[in-house]
Structures are given as structure tokens and as C-alpha cells.
Motif scaffolding. Structure first.
Motif, PDB file in Angstrom:
ATOM      1  N   THR A 161       1.610 -11.891  -0.759  1.00 23.70           N
ATOM      2  CA  THR A 161       0.394 -11.827  -0.102  1.00 23.70           C
ATOM      3  C   THR A 161       0.442 -10.477  -0.251  1.00 23.70           C
ATOM      4  N   THR A 162      -1.097 -10.413   0.372  1.00 25.13           N
ATOM      5  CA  THR A 162      -1.709  -9.135  -0.103  1.00 25.13           C
ATOM      6  C   THR A 162      -2.474  -8.553   1.060  1.00 25.13           C
ATOM      7  N   GLY A 163      -3.259  -7.314   1.138  1.00 23.08           N
ATOM      8  CA  GLY A 163      -4.220  -7.083   2.409  1.00 23.08           C
ATOM      9  C   GLY A 163      -3.397  -6.431   3.657  1.00 23.08           C
ATOM     10  N   CYS A 164      -4.019  -5.930   4.822  1.00 22.62           N
ATOM     11  CA  CYS A 164      -3.911  -6.033   5.587  1.00 22.62           C
ATOM     12  C   CYS A 164      -4.694  -4.769   6.457  1.00 22.62           C
ATOM     13  N   ASP A 165      -4.282  -5.149   7.759  1.00 21.17           N
ATOM     14  CA  ASP A 165      -5.430  -3.524   8.713  1.00 21.17           C
ATOM     15  C   ASP A 165      -4.492  -2.447   9.365  1.00 21.17           C
ATOM     16  N   ARG A 166      -5.157  -1.747   9.984  1.00 19.44           N
ATOM     17  CA  ARG A 166      -4.673  -0.820  10.128  1.00 19.44           C
ATOM     18  C   ARG A 166      -4.728  -0.656  11.753  1.00 19.44           C
ATOM     19  N   ILE A 167      -3.537   0.063  12.354  1.00 22.82           N
ATOM     20  CA  ILE A 167      -3.189  -0.544  13.649  1.00 22.82           C
ATOM     21  C   ILE A 167      -2.576   0.702  14.423  1.00 22.82           C
ATOM     22  N   SER A 168      -1.854   0.971  13.649  1.00 25.51           N
ATOM     23  CA  SER A 168      -1.120   2.840  13.911  1.00 25.51           C
ATOM     24  C   SER A 168      -1.799   3.755  13.748  1.00 25.51           C
ATOM     25  N   ALA A 169      -0.823   5.397  14.510  1.00 28.92           N
ATOM     26  CA  ALA A 169      -1.262   6.111  13.514  1.00 28.92           C
ATOM     27  C   ALA A 169      -0.655   6.116  11.693  1.00 28.92           C
ATOM     28  N   GLY A 170       0.281   6.100  11.846  1.00 25.64           N
ATOM     29  CA  GLY A 170       1.503   5.413  10.227  1.00 25.64           C
ATOM     30  C   GLY A 170       0.097   5.113   9.684  1.00 25.64           C
ATOM     31  N   CYS A 171      -0.504   4.060   9.879  1.00 26.67           N
ATOM     32  CA  CYS A 171      -1.772   3.416   8.485  1.00 26.67           C
ATOM     33  C   CYS A 171      -2.827   4.404   8.649  1.00 26.67           C
ATOM     34  N   ASP A 172      -2.646   5.630   9.104  1.00 26.57           N
ATOM     35  CA  ASP A 172      -3.906   6.373   8.580  1.00 26.57           C
ATOM     36  C   ASP A 172      -4.276   6.995   7.078  1.00 26.57           C
ATOM     37  N   ASN A 173      -3.138   6.851   6.393  1.00 28.37           N
ATOM     38  CA  ASN A 173      -3.531   7.221   5.420  1.00 28.37           C
ATOM     39  C   ASN A 173      -2.272   6.323   3.993  1.00 28.37           C
ATOM     40  N   CYS A 174      -2.649   4.809   4.343  1.00 27.19           N
ATOM     41  CA  CYS A 174      -2.406   3.839   3.598  1.00 27.19           C
ATOM     42  C   CYS A 174      -2.566   4.043   2.017  1.00 27.19           C
ATOM     43  N   TYR A 175      -1.551   4.012   1.529  1.00 27.12           N
ATOM     44  CA  TYR A 175      -1.362   4.123   0.090  1.00 27.12           C
ATOM     45  C   TYR A 175      -1.815   2.518  -0.488  1.00 27.12           C
ATOM     46  N   ALA A 176      -1.998   1.549   0.093  1.00 22.92           N
ATOM     47  CA  ALA A 176      -1.838   0.348  -0.236  1.00 22.92           C
ATOM     48  C   ALA A 176      -3.413   0.202  -0.554  1.00 22.92           C
TER      49      ALA A 176
END
Length: 281
Positions: free
Chosen positions: A40-55
Motif C-alpha cells: 500500500t502507499t499513502g497515509c495521513d498525518r496523525i501526530s507530531a512525528g508526522c510533521d516532516n514526513c519524508y514519504a
């Protein structure tokens, strides 16, 4: 000098390769794995660790390059161009074609336990992993609540390692959820480490990866936070892997902690098998 005697190979100096839109890195440049597989690919940001998501950033580039797997856009409030959650049934057969054993990070560009990934598809992914026992699979999620909710509906083979991301104190509860999962190996990824994680309960946790953030907007990691995790792992008998200090690039700050590389991998014993058998009975 390196601390830890890895029980399996990890990392590789060769570059990641994206082949024919399959988005398969073989060999991966991630220090604690050998290859990646993205059913699978793709996601949604849900917490602070996602703020600068490389993916998320990479998906935007892959969409612009015309990669077929990255044409589905996500909600701009939490996702972005090319990063809409998408299942790729044609990618399910990839591990079957790998003849030599690999340590495989599953979904480096997604989260298998995202609510938009149907349970029936998650079960298909697990079926592939069960039917390719020559490989060892590493799954990592921030959606520990759904993981726990569906874990009893999955057949957990002994070659599956399950992990949760814990970037700060507000996410520590994910470890409690992970403890409920009958995986052969359970691990915690404290990357990007955004604050101190003190007095962790590491009972039943086999491995902990720590690392600082990298990229243009990276947030600095405090050495005291990393030392505290190292010391807790030593006390608990949990393998400790320090991936990076981070910086402008992932390797900018190196990997040395107090002059040493910490590269321990989990010892794969019979605990997971015993727990899985108990769960089935």
C-alpha cells in the motif's frame, strides 16, 4: 567500534532503487533493514512525528515523475499529492519473486493499519508473509489502536516483527497496545525522537530503534534523551539500535553515541511462537 552483534544483516551502502513504479528498494539504505515492500502507499498525518514526513514529500515528487503508484491525492489537510491511501494488489507477489532471504520493511511509504486499508487486504499481506518464510518482515505503525483491534483476526507467522512509532511522551500508550499483539518480535521506533522518553515499560519489547529527525525543517534531538533510552534498554534486556543524529541529511550527524555505534538486533527466540500458540488455543 560497534556495540551489538546483529543476528541478521542490516542496512546496505548501495542506493535505493525504484523499479518500474513498484517502489521496491533492494537493497535499502535504511540501516536496520535490507529491502522495502509497499503493498500500500499513502497515509495521513496523525501526530507530531508526522510533521516532516519524508514519504509525503517523496510521494509528491513521484507523482510529478508520473509514477503510477502515486497518482491518488490525499486530503490536503493531513496528506498531499500522490499520498492518498491506495492498495496495490499487483505488488503482493513481489516477495515471492525474491529467491534469497531478505529482511523486509513493509510499507515504508504507508501504514498497513490505516483505517482506509481494508482488513481483508491486510489479511492478504499477512498471507504473503506467512507463505514466504525465507524472509523476515518488519511492520511499523502509528495506528496502534487499530492494530490491537484487528490483531486477533490475523494469522501471525513467526517471521513477522511488529513495531510502533513513539516519538514523544504523548505516544507512549502505543507500547501498551503493542504488548497485546502476538508477534514473534515486538519493537519500538523512537524516530524522530522529539522529547524525553523516561521510565518506559519495556516488558515484552525486544528491540528499540532511536533516531533524530532529518531534512530541511528537522527538529534537534538531545543527547540526554538518547542516552536515557540506551540505559533503559540495557536495564530491560531490550536490544538498542541508534540509527542517526539526523540533520540536513539522514547521515549528516553520523551514528556515534559517546563514541560508539549501537547496532543491536533482536534475538529471535521462542517467546513469540509460544504466545501465538496460546492465542490460538
Amino acid at each position: 567500534m560497534t556495540v551489538g552483534d546483529p543476528s541478521v544483516p542490516y542496512g546496505c551502502s548501495t542506493r535505493c532503487v525504484i523499479r518500474g513504479g513498484d517502489d521496491v528498494a533492494d537493497r535499502s539504505s535504511i540501516e536496520w533493514t535490507e529491502a522495502t515492500w509497499n503493498p500500500t502507499t499513502g497515509c495521513d498525518r496523525i501526530s507530531a512525528g508526522c510533521d516532516n514526513c519524508y514519504a509525503l514529500a517523496l510521494s509528491k515528487r513521484l507523482k510529478a515523475m508520473g509514477s503510477a503508484k502515486y497518482q491518488n491525492d490525499g486530503d490536503p489537510r493531513t496528506s498531499g499529492p500522490g499520498f492518498g491511501v491506495t492498495v496495490h494488489a499487483d505488488a503482493l507477489e513481489i516477495p515471492r519473486r525474491w529467491r534469497d532471504p531478505r529482511l523486509v520493511f513493509v510499507n515504508s511509504m504507508s501504514d498497513l493499519f490505516h483505517a482506509r486499508v481494508p482488513l481483508s487486504y491486510v489479511q492478504q499481506v499477512f498471507e504473503v508473509m506467512r507463505e514466504t518464510p525465507r524472509h523476515t518482515y518488519q511492520l511499523l505503525t502509528k495506528r496502534a489502536a487499530r492494530l490491537t483491534k484487528v490483531a486477533h483476526q490475523l494469522d501471525w507467522p513467526s517471521n513477522v516483527w511488529m513495531g510502533v512509532s513513539v516519538e514523544g511522551a504523548s505516544e507512549v500508550g502505543r507500547i501498551d497496545d503493542l504488548r497485546e499483539v502476538p508477534a514473534a518480535v515486538r519493537f519500538v521506533s523512537a524516530e524522530p525522537l522529539l522529547g524525553p522518553l523516561l521510565d518506559l515499560n519495556l516488558d515484552g519489547i525486544d528491540w528499540l530503534i532511536a533516531g533524530g529527525e532529518s531534512g530541511l525543517n528537522c527538529r534537534p534531538v538531545d543527547a540526554a534523551w538518547v542516552r536515557a533510552l540506551r540505559d533503559q534498554c540495557v536495564a530491560a534486556g531490550t536490544a538498542f539500535f541508534f540509527k542517526q543524529w539526523g540533520g540536513r541529511t539522514p547521515k549528516a550527524g553520523g551514528r556515534l553515541l559517546d563514541g560508539l555505534e549501537h547496532s543491536a538486533m533482536p534475538a529471535v527466540g521462542c517467546r513469540g511462537a509460544q504466545e501465538m500458540e496460546a492465542a490460538r488455543s
